[in-house]
Design a protein around this motif. Structure first.
Motif, PDB file in Angstrom:
ATOM      1  N   LEU A  81      25.360   5.355  -6.075  1.00  0.00           N
ATOM      2  CA  LEU A  81      23.946   5.550  -5.796  1.00  0.00           C
ATOM      3  C   LEU A  81      23.479   4.488  -4.795  1.00  0.00           C
ATOM      4  CD1 LEU A  81      21.348   7.077  -6.654  1.00  0.00           C
ATOM      5  CD2 LEU A  81      21.057   5.372  -8.451  1.00  0.00           C
ATOM      6  N   ILE A  82      22.725   4.926  -3.803  1.00  0.00           N
ATOM      7  CA  ILE A  82      22.215   4.048  -2.750  1.00  0.00           C
ATOM      8  C   ILE A  82      20.706   4.198  -2.728  1.00  0.00           C
ATOM      9  CG2 ILE A  82      22.084   3.767  -0.245  1.00  0.00           C
ATOM     10  CD1 ILE A  82      25.010   5.074  -0.270  1.00  0.00           C
ATOM     11  N   ILE A  83      19.986   3.080  -2.795  1.00  0.00           N
ATOM     12  CA  ILE A  83      18.523   3.139  -2.757  1.00  0.00           C
ATOM     13  C   ILE A  83      18.027   2.222  -1.649  1.00  0.00           C
ATOM     14  CG2 ILE A  83      16.384   2.845  -4.091  1.00  0.00           C
ATOM     15  CD1 ILE A  83      18.175   2.820  -6.629  1.00  0.00           C
ATOM     16  N   GLU A  99       0.804  -1.229   0.000  1.00  0.00           N
ATOM     17  CA  GLU A  99       0.000   0.000   0.000  1.00  0.00           C
ATOM     18  C   GLU A  99       0.836   1.278   0.000  1.00  0.00           C
ATOM     19  OE1 GLU A  99      -3.729   0.225   1.424  1.00  0.00           O
ATOM     20  OE2 GLU A  99      -4.005  -1.874   1.971  1.00  0.00           O
ATOM     21  N   GLN A 100       1.979   1.254   0.696  1.00  0.00           N
ATOM     22  CA  GLN A 100       2.827   2.456   0.750  1.00  0.00           C
ATOM     23  C   GLN A 100       4.300   2.076   0.617  1.00  0.00           C
ATOM     24  OE1 GLN A 100       0.639   1.930   3.514  1.00  0.00           O
ATOM     25  NE2 GLN A 100      -0.949   3.372   2.915  1.00  0.00           N
ATOM     26  N   ILE A 101       5.098   3.025   0.120  1.00  0.00           N
ATOM     27  CA  ILE A 101       6.547   2.872   0.240  1.00  0.00           C
ATOM     28  C   ILE A 101       7.172   4.178   0.738  1.00  0.00           C
ATOM     29  CG2 ILE A 101       7.059   1.063  -1.457  1.00  0.00           C
ATOM     30  CD1 ILE A 101       7.788   3.271  -3.468  1.00  0.00           C
ATOM     31  N   THR A 102       8.319   4.021   1.406  1.00  0.00           N
ATOM     32  CA  THR A 102       9.202   5.157   1.655  1.00  0.00           C
ATOM     33  C   THR A 102      10.475   4.889   0.851  1.00  0.00           C
ATOM     34  OG1 THR A 102      10.294   4.152   3.566  1.00  0.00           O
ATOM     35  CG2 THR A 102       8.345   5.474   4.017  1.00  0.00           C
ATOM     36  N   VAL A 103      11.051   5.938   0.312  1.00  0.00           N
ATOM     37  CA  VAL A 103      12.216   5.807  -0.562  1.00  0.00           C
ATOM     38  C   VAL A 103      13.356   6.675  -0.034  1.00  0.00           C
ATOM     39  CG1 VAL A 103      13.113   6.181  -2.889  1.00  0.00           C
ATOM     40  CG2 VAL A 103      10.736   5.416  -2.572  1.00  0.00           C
ATOM     41  N   SER A 104      14.464   6.073   0.329  1.00  0.00           N
ATOM     42  CA  SER A 104      15.650   6.849   0.706  1.00  0.00           C
ATOM     43  C   SER A 104      16.704   6.671  -0.366  1.00  0.00           C
ATOM     44  CB  SER A 104      16.203   6.357   2.046  1.00  0.00           C
ATOM     45  OG  SER A 104      15.303   6.663   3.087  1.00  0.00           O
ATOM     46  N   VAL A 105      17.325   7.794  -0.779  1.00  0.00           N
ATOM     47  CA  VAL A 105      18.394   7.701  -1.769  1.00  0.00           C
ATOM     48  C   VAL A 105      19.624   8.461  -1.295  1.00  0.00           C
ATOM     49  CG1 VAL A 105      17.017   7.285  -3.844  1.00  0.00           C
ATOM     50  CG2 VAL A 105      17.335   9.620  -3.057  1.00  0.00           C
ATOM     51  N   GLY A 106      20.774   7.848  -1.513  1.00  0.00           N
ATOM     52  CA  GLY A 106      22.070   8.491  -1.306  1.00  0.00           C
ATOM     53  C   GLY A 106      22.666   8.727  -2.686  1.00  0.00           C
ATOM     54  N   ILE A 107      23.113   9.949  -2.935  1.00  0.00           N
ATOM     55  CA  ILE A 107      23.431  10.375  -4.294  1.00  0.00           C
ATOM     56  C   ILE A 107      24.820  10.991  -4.349  1.00  0.00           C
ATOM     57  CG2 ILE A 107      22.598  11.780  -6.216  1.00  0.00           C
ATOM     58  CD1 ILE A 107      19.937  12.084  -4.543  1.00  0.00           C
ATOM     59  N   SER A 108      25.705  10.454  -5.178  1.00  0.00           N
ATOM     60  CA  SER A 108      27.046  11.029  -5.276  1.00  0.00           C
ATOM     61  C   SER A 108      27.039  12.190  -6.266  1.00  0.00           C
ATOM     62  CB  SER A 108      28.062   9.966  -5.677  1.00  0.00           C
ATOM     63  OG  SER A 108      27.925   9.674  -7.047  1.00  0.00           O
ATOM     64  N   GLU A 120      16.281  38.542  10.598  1.00  0.00           N
ATOM     65  CA  GLU A 120      15.485  37.548   9.871  1.00  0.00           C
ATOM     66  C   GLU A 120      16.093  36.149  10.036  1.00  0.00           C
ATOM     67  OE1 GLU A 120      15.080  38.427   5.703  1.00  0.00           O
ATOM     68  OE2 GLU A 120      14.021  36.531   5.390  1.00  0.00           O
ATOM     69  N   LEU A 121      15.233  35.156  10.290  1.00  0.00           N
ATOM     70  CA  LEU A 121      15.732  33.782  10.413  1.00  0.00           C
ATOM     71  C   LEU A 121      16.038  33.225   9.030  1.00  0.00           C
ATOM     72  CD1 LEU A 121      13.490  32.003  13.081  1.00  0.00           C
ATOM     73  CD2 LEU A 121      15.794  32.932  13.347  1.00  0.00           C
ATOM     74  N   LYS A 122      17.132  32.489   8.942  1.00  0.00           N
ATOM     75  CA  LYS A 122      17.480  31.812   7.693  1.00  0.00           C
ATOM     76  C   LYS A 122      17.731  30.348   7.977  1.00  0.00           C
ATOM     77  CE  LYS A 122      19.166  35.723   5.136  1.00  0.00           C
ATOM     78  NZ  LYS A 122      20.251  36.689   5.185  1.00  0.00           N
ATOM     79  N   ALA A 123      17.294  29.492   7.057  1.00  0.00           N
ATOM     80  CA  ALA A 123      17.508  28.049   7.242  1.00  0.00           C
ATOM     81  C   ALA A 123      18.919  27.710   6.797  1.00  0.00           C
ATOM     82  CB  ALA A 123      16.475  27.261   6.456  1.00  0.00           C
ATOM     83  N   GLN A 124      19.859  27.881   7.724  1.00  0.00           N
ATOM     84  CA  GLN A 124      21.248  27.571   7.384  1.00  0.00           C
ATOM     85  C   GLN A 124      21.638  26.218   7.927  1.00  0.00           C
ATOM     86  OE1 GLN A 124      22.606  31.116   9.322  1.00  0.00           O
ATOM     87  NE2 GLN A 124      23.323  31.966   7.376  1.00  0.00           N
ATOM     88  N   GLY A 125      20.629  25.414   8.239  1.00  0.00           N
ATOM     89  CA  GLY A 125      20.883  24.109   8.856  1.00  0.00           C
ATOM     90  C   GLY A 125      21.707  23.224   7.952  1.00  0.00           C
ATOM     91  N   TRP A 126      21.960  22.060   8.458  1.00  0.00           N
ATOM     92  CA  TRP A 126      22.803  21.087   7.811  1.00  0.00           C
ATOM     93  C   TRP A 126      22.261  20.708   6.447  1.00  0.00           C
ATOM     94  CZ3 TRP A 126      23.013  15.918   6.322  1.00  0.00           C
ATOM     95  CH2 TRP A 126      24.317  15.436   6.186  1.00  0.00           C
ATOM     96  N   ASN A 127      23.127  20.693   5.438  1.00  0.00           N
ATOM     97  CA  ASN A 127      22.706  20.347   4.084  1.00  0.00           C
ATOM     98  C   ASN A 127      23.720  19.388   3.474  1.00  0.00           C
ATOM     99  OD1 ASN A 127      21.981  20.189   1.418  1.00  0.00           O
ATOM    100  ND2 ASN A 127      22.166  22.379   0.994  1.00  0.00           N
ATOM    101  N   ALA A 128      23.285  18.141   3.306  1.00  0.00           N
ATOM    102  CA  ALA A 128      24.193  17.110   2.790  1.00  0.00           C
ATOM    103  C   ALA A 128      24.612  17.401   1.354  1.00  0.00           C
ATOM    104  CB  ALA A 128      23.508  15.742   2.870  1.00  0.00           C
ATOM    105  N   PHE A 129      23.859  18.265   0.675  1.00  0.00           N
ATOM    106  CA  PHE A 129      24.140  18.504  -0.748  1.00  0.00           C
ATOM    107  C   PHE A 129      24.935  19.790  -0.978  1.00  0.00           C
ATOM    108  CE2 PHE A 129      20.343  15.799  -0.963  1.00  0.00           C
ATOM    109  CZ  PHE A 129      20.871  14.788  -1.726  1.00  0.00           C
ATOM    110  N   LYS A 130      25.524  20.345   0.100  1.00  0.00           N
ATOM    111  CA  LYS A 130      26.323  21.558  -0.046  1.00  0.00           C
ATOM    112  C   LYS A 130      27.333  21.402  -1.176  1.00  0.00           C
ATOM    113  CE  LYS A 130      27.815  22.060   3.985  1.00  0.00           C
ATOM    114  NZ  LYS A 130      27.769  22.185   5.436  1.00  0.00           N
ATOM    115  N   ALA A 131      27.451  22.401  -2.044  1.00  0.00           N
ATOM    116  CA  ALA A 131      28.382  22.326  -3.179  1.00  0.00           C
ATOM    117  C   ALA A 131      29.822  22.363  -2.673  1.00  0.00           C
ATOM    118  CB  ALA A 131      28.141  23.488  -4.115  1.00  0.00           C
TER     119      ALA A 131
END
Lengths: 344, 344
Positions: free
Chosen positions: A139-141, A92-101, B333-344
């Motif tokens: 890629l991690i799924i 009925e439902q899924i959750t999807v986690s992805v790790g992306i390089s 002003e609040l800014k969402a500077q929280g943790w970001n795994a996709f930081k360039a």
């Protein structure tokens, strides 16, 4: 980075999640709240809840040199649905986690999600949550599937009796021979420009590898015919391995017959081209996502009238062990040589 | 490989699963069937089901040079429980998927599972399934948590009203300063033999980083005092980021007061030692796993009498935006500077 490709860092995690889930609609009555909070909220009153999870890793479970991302997404979802059907339940439902390089763009991940969403549409499943993260490499799924079943209808692995018949849906070994074909063409193409792989007449085994389906239809047909299996599993690691799981959990032995194992002719042709043993491929190939199940002897006639299901043998007392009877009548002990990610 | 260490390939996947789950006992009435079939079977009749999932990747979310595997397992489980508490629910089951590279032995993975199992014991959660696989590089942990709640008690992010009070449990910024401390000692130890890290007087911030707890106690206390928050989240990415999520989903603005933000003195000392801005650490540090929630103004006296909860501000009309009032009365002003795994 090629044209029309967007770096993931330009969106950030929340932007990426919004992008990937903006077209997601919840369709099942059991899905009360999907993506967008700390947890999804589901309603499973009156039914039992089934939960299964699968981790798919680049370089271990898939090779993106020959697997399109959309197919990969479809397959990643379907293999989870298959586990729920193998309990005689409804996903009925899924959750999807992805790790992306870093080498993946937003368009790549959208393609992956296209496949996941298509699978959800085909099987009537809602995407209700997940997690996204950067990865150091590859890629991690990780997908978790939640399903429902009436308690009386749930089929475990441990319910087979000593006189039960062993049945399998569809045919076996095709996904494995599809993988061998892809591997052969990958090796042949190495270092060549504009290489055209030769897949003619092998479309079936290719599709079995790249875009497998879960046997929702078999679960429905069994219910329509009033057949409740005594034990059931899906064939993901290989027939031998799964059958031995059922026997060990049900405390039985088994006999299956080589001549009864369903094999498609494309599988046979490919095995012959590659000089591989066909029965070994069917017994140990894995990734077929067919249903392997046992039924009481009294259901013999009913099951024979159902298309797409083959009786391949019967359970025995436990001290007889698990064996295959070959075409020439020899008894060969079954071994779980199925897929092992931890091979030395 | 050192003595008393066992290669995972010697057990294989099924052997490893048996080894890791042999001591697992199911304690919750909702856990009907755990590890050992295609799916776990749960009973959520009469309650709603909550589902959340988190992906933890080596090199992105954790660094094994200073995180003991047992602590990592504990934390990986607890951060999922925290998401269920943040819905005002009760975590009941988890599935655990791990991807394991060749440098890990069975003993390593057992240590990880020791932490996971300890967290399950402390919080009354059952481990009901998962997946294990080899990985090409690094350790991958994907945990899904399933929990329960009465429908009327579920707290979403979108229920805050314009006059609500904003509350937070415990204190903020400590986990982030703990990470900075670990990072400082790691750099200091580089290339040195028998290096003794200097953690004296910093035990609290270290524990907040390495072994965080989920605020089960706060959820219970709120219930005991008859307080149902209008919106709630756990602080995983940082106070600013979470608060902005609640405001955007509830369609409100907010004002929080610098002098009201709860900060432990060890956090303050560490920030001063490292010449870092303390308020920035508290606003954007993340990984605190405290509960951030809003309550109706009428609950003002009740909440003031509860220990371990601080009123830090109030919601406003949406057009006022989200801002912090500093000690000198300025509006930032609040800014969402929280943790970001996709930081360039």
């Amino acid at each position: 980075m090629s044209e029309n490709q967007t770096e993931i860092s330009s969106l950030g995690e929340f932007g990426l999640i919004r992008e990937l889930t903006k077209s997601v609609e919840l369709k099942n009555a059991s899905s009360l709240k999907g993506v967008g909070d700390d947890a999804a909220v589901l309603d499973y009153s009156g039914k039992k809840t089934l939960v299964t999870t699968d981790l798919l890793l680049e370089g271990i479970h898939f090779d993106l040199t020959y697997v399109p991302l959309k197919h990969l997404g479809y397959k990643a979802a379907v293999v989870n649905f298959s586990d729920i059907y193998a309990m005689n339940g409804k996903p009925e439902q899924i959750t999807v986690s992805v790790g992306i390089s870093k080498r993946f763009t937003i368009e790549h991940i959208q393609e992956l999600y296209e496949g996941i969403k298509l699978a959800c549409e085909v099987y009537g499943v809602d995407l209700v949550g997940g997690d996204t993260s950067a990865s150091v490499t590859g890629l991690i799924i990780s997908i978790t599937c939640i399903g429902s079943a009436d308690e009386s209808q749930i089929v475990y692995r441990n319910g087979a009796k000593e006189t039960d018949l062993i049945c399998v849906s569809g045919d076996l070994g095709a996904a494995y021979m599809g993988l061998q074909l892809l591997e052969r063409e990958r090796v042949a193409s190495a270092g060549m420009k504009d290489f055209q792989p030769d897949f003619k007449g092998k479309e079936y085994i290719l599709e079995r590898q790249l875009k497998p389906e879960a046997r929702k239809d078999i679960v429905q047909k069994l219910a329509e015919n009033g057949i409740l299996p005594t034990a059931m599993m899906d064939v993901s690691d290989g027939l031998s391995s799964e059958l031995m799981h059922i026997c060990s959990q049900s405390k039985t032995g088994c006999r299956i017959y080589e001549e009864r194992i369903p094999i498609d002719y494309q599988t046979a042709v490919m095995a012959s081209e590659l000089n591989m043993n066909l029965v070994t491929a069917a017994l140990n190939g894995g990734e077929d996502y067919e249903l392997l199940f046992t039924i009481p002897l009294s259901m013999h006639e009913k099951i024979q009238q159902m298309e797409g299901i083959r009786i391949i043998g019967h359970m025995t007392k436990p001290d007889l062990g698990c064996a295959l009877i070959t075409r020439d009548g020899a008894e060969m002990e079954l071994k779980a040589q199925g897929w092992n990610a931890f091979k030395a």
